[in-house]
Write a protein that holds these residues in place. Structure first.
Motif, mmCIF file in Angstrom:
data_model
loop_
_atom_site.group_PDB
_atom_site.id
_atom_site.type_symbol
_atom_site.label_atom_id
_atom_site.label_comp_id
_atom_site.label_asym_id
_atom_site.label_seq_id
_atom_site.Cartn_x
_atom_site.Cartn_y
_atom_site.Cartn_z
ATOM 1 N N ALA A 127 46.170 -1.668 -12.305
ATOM 2 C CA ALA A 127 47.649 -1.256 -13.493
ATOM 3 C C ALA A 127 47.788 -2.707 -13.836
ATOM 4 N N ALA A 128 47.587 -3.516 -15.247
ATOM 5 C CA ALA A 128 47.905 -4.802 -14.991
ATOM 6 C C ALA A 128 49.196 -5.263 -15.994
ATOM 7 N N SER A 129 49.179 -5.839 -15.790
ATOM 8 C CA SER A 129 51.262 -6.581 -15.963
ATOM 9 C C SER A 129 51.312 -7.923 -16.367
ATOM 10 N N GLY A 130 51.901 -8.696 -17.266
ATOM 11 C CA GLY A 130 52.344 -9.929 -17.270
ATOM 12 C C GLY A 130 51.624 -10.364 -18.443
ATOM 13 N N GLY A 131 50.380 -9.712 -18.871
ATOM 14 C CA GLY A 131 50.071 -10.491 -20.066
ATOM 15 C C GLY A 131 50.132 -9.680 -21.295
ATOM 16 N N THR A 132 49.046 -9.640 -22.178
ATOM 17 C CA THR A 132 48.082 -8.006 -23.359
ATOM 18 C C THR A 132 47.402 -8.110 -22.793
ATOM 19 N N PHE A 133 47.336 -6.744 -22.671
ATOM 20 C CA PHE A 133 46.095 -6.233 -21.314
ATOM 21 C C PHE A 133 45.006 -5.612 -22.475
ATOM 22 N N SER A 134 45.422 -5.890 -24.885
ATOM 23 C CA SER A 134 44.219 -5.951 -24.765
ATOM 24 C C SER A 134 43.427 -6.993 -24.815
ATOM 25 N N ASN A 135 43.548 -7.984 -24.980
ATOM 26 C CA ASN A 135 43.132 -9.274 -24.775
ATOM 27 C C ASN A 135 42.320 -10.022 -23.847
ATOM 28 N N ALA B 54 38.864 -9.510 -20.821
ATOM 29 C CA ALA B 54 38.148 -8.563 -20.406
ATOM 30 C C ALA B 54 38.420 -7.942 -18.961
ATOM 31 N N MET B 55 38.236 -6.815 -19.049
ATOM 32 C CA MET B 55 37.875 -6.101 -16.974
ATOM 33 C C MET B 55 36.638 -6.200 -16.841
ATOM 34 N N ALA B 56 36.704 -6.776 -14.895
ATOM 35 C CA ALA B 56 35.425 -6.474 -14.155
ATOM 36 C C ALA B 56 35.751 -5.823 -13.381
ATOM 37 N N TRP B 57 34.904 -5.343 -12.430
ATOM 38 C CA TRP B 57 35.140 -4.755 -11.431
ATOM 39 C C TRP B 57 34.077 -5.396 -10.479
ATOM 40 N N ARG C 158 31.116 -11.663 -2.816
ATOM 41 C CA ARG C 158 31.149 -11.039 -3.350
ATOM 42 C C ARG C 158 30.294 -10.580 -4.713
ATOM 43 N N ASP C 159 30.068 -9.733 -5.647
ATOM 44 C CA ASP C 159 29.016 -9.270 -6.102
ATOM 45 C C ASP C 159 29.660 -8.475 -7.717
ATOM 46 N N PHE C 160 29.130 -8.298 -8.536
ATOM 47 C CA PHE C 160 29.691 -8.260 -9.933
ATOM 48 C C PHE C 160 29.051 -6.617 -9.297
ATOM 49 N N VAL C 161 30.265 -5.535 -10.020
ATOM 50 C CA VAL C 161 29.486 -4.363 -10.513
ATOM 51 C C VAL C 161 29.891 -4.169 -12.108
ATOM 52 N N ALA C 162 30.994 -3.688 -12.906
ATOM 53 C CA ALA C 162 30.678 -3.804 -13.792
ATOM 54 C C ALA C 162 32.168 -4.586 -14.338
ATOM 55 N N VAL C 163 31.408 -4.705 -16.156
ATOM 56 C CA VAL C 163 32.593 -4.993 -17.039
ATOM 57 C C VAL C 163 32.556 -4.626 -18.093
ATOM 58 N N ILE C 164 33.983 -4.702 -18.918
ATOM 59 C CA ILE C 164 34.079 -4.183 -20.098
ATOM 60 C C ILE C 164 35.382 -4.970 -20.941
ATOM 61 N N THR C 165 34.442 -4.735 -22.090
ATOM 62 C CA THR C 165 35.207 -5.846 -23.621
ATOM 63 C C THR C 165 36.850 -5.517 -23.510
ATOM 64 N N TRP C 166 37.638 -6.128 -24.460
ATOM 65 C CA TRP C 166 39.231 -6.090 -24.466
ATOM 66 C C TRP C 166 39.130 -4.717 -25.316
ATOM 67 N N ALA D 297 39.008 -7.288 -11.980
ATOM 68 C CA ALA D 297 39.634 -8.693 -12.216
ATOM 69 C C ALA D 297 39.793 -8.563 -13.962
ATOM 70 N N ALA D 298 40.276 -10.114 -14.263
ATOM 71 C CA ALA D 298 40.625 -9.789 -15.484
ATOM 72 C C ALA D 298 40.337 -11.555 -15.981
ATOM 73 N N ARG D 299 40.077 -11.298 -17.273
ATOM 74 C CA ARG D 299 39.702 -13.001 -17.995
ATOM 75 C C ARG D 299 40.018 -12.687 -19.565
ATOM 76 N N TYR D 300 40.847 -13.893 -20.136
ATOM 77 C CA TYR D 300 40.594 -13.387 -21.569
ATOM 78 C C TYR D 300 39.528 -13.973 -21.956
ATOM 79 N N ASP D 301 39.149 -13.316 -22.674
ATOM 80 C CA ASP D 301 38.041 -13.032 -23.222
ATOM 81 C C ASP D 301 37.525 -12.587 -24.185
ATOM 82 N N SER D 302 37.377 -12.051 -25.450
ATOM 83 C CA SER D 302 36.738 -11.222 -26.612
ATOM 84 C C SER D 302 35.353 -10.389 -25.763
ATOM 85 N N GLY D 303 34.569 -11.557 -25.326
ATOM 86 C CA GLY D 303 33.503 -11.135 -25.065
ATOM 87 C C GLY D 303 32.965 -10.571 -23.505
ATOM 88 N N ILE D 304 31.662 -10.490 -23.087
ATOM 89 C CA ILE D 304 31.300 -9.272 -22.057
ATOM 90 C C ILE D 304 30.915 -11.078 -20.988
#
Length: 122
Positions: free
Chosen positions: A23-31, A33-36, A45-53, A97-104
């Motif tokens: 669960a995220a707070s403190g920003g506009t979530f839809s802006n 990219a979210m990853a695990w 630490r290894d990358f697992v998956a990412v989803i665009t905004w 993890a979260a990153r302000y990004d429209s891409g992947i």
């Protein structure tokens, strides 16, 4: 400042399933990219998956492809990781993890959850 709070880890037998939530707070979530990511003892630490905004695109690590599914609900400010057919080698601490990004991207995430332990027993 984005805050991420995870839930859903635990102990499961090999072949079983678990679902993580973040669960995220403190920003506009839809802006964002979210990853695990995950970190096993003594390993980086290894990358697992990412989803665009928008949720329209996803990318997975080869080791989890076909078994894990990342999804998000922008109305609930939450990202999920459904883990099926779990293997002992999936044992790790899982982080969202979260990153302000429209891409992947698989790196460069400034915001992290606290991590939750997943243990898969044989």
């Amino acid at each position: 400042q984005v805050r991420l709070v995870e839930s859903g880890g635990g102990l499961v037998q090999a072949g079983g399933s678990l679902r993580h939530s973040c669960a995220a707070s403190g920003g506009t979530f839809s802006n964002y990219a979210m990853a695990w990511f995950r970190q096993a003892p003594g390993k980086p630490r290894d990358f697992v998956a990412v989803i665009t905004w928008s949720g329209g695109s996803t990318v997975y690590a080869d080791s989890v492809k076909g078994r894990f599914t990342i999804s998000r609900d922008n109305a609930k400010n939450t990202v999920y990781l459904q883990m099926n057919s779990l293997k002992t080698e999936d044992t790790a601490v899982y982080y969202c993890a979260a990153r302000y990004d429209s891409g992947i991207t698989r790196s460069g995430y400034p915001y992290w959850g606290q991590g939750t332990q997943v243990t898969v027993s044989s």
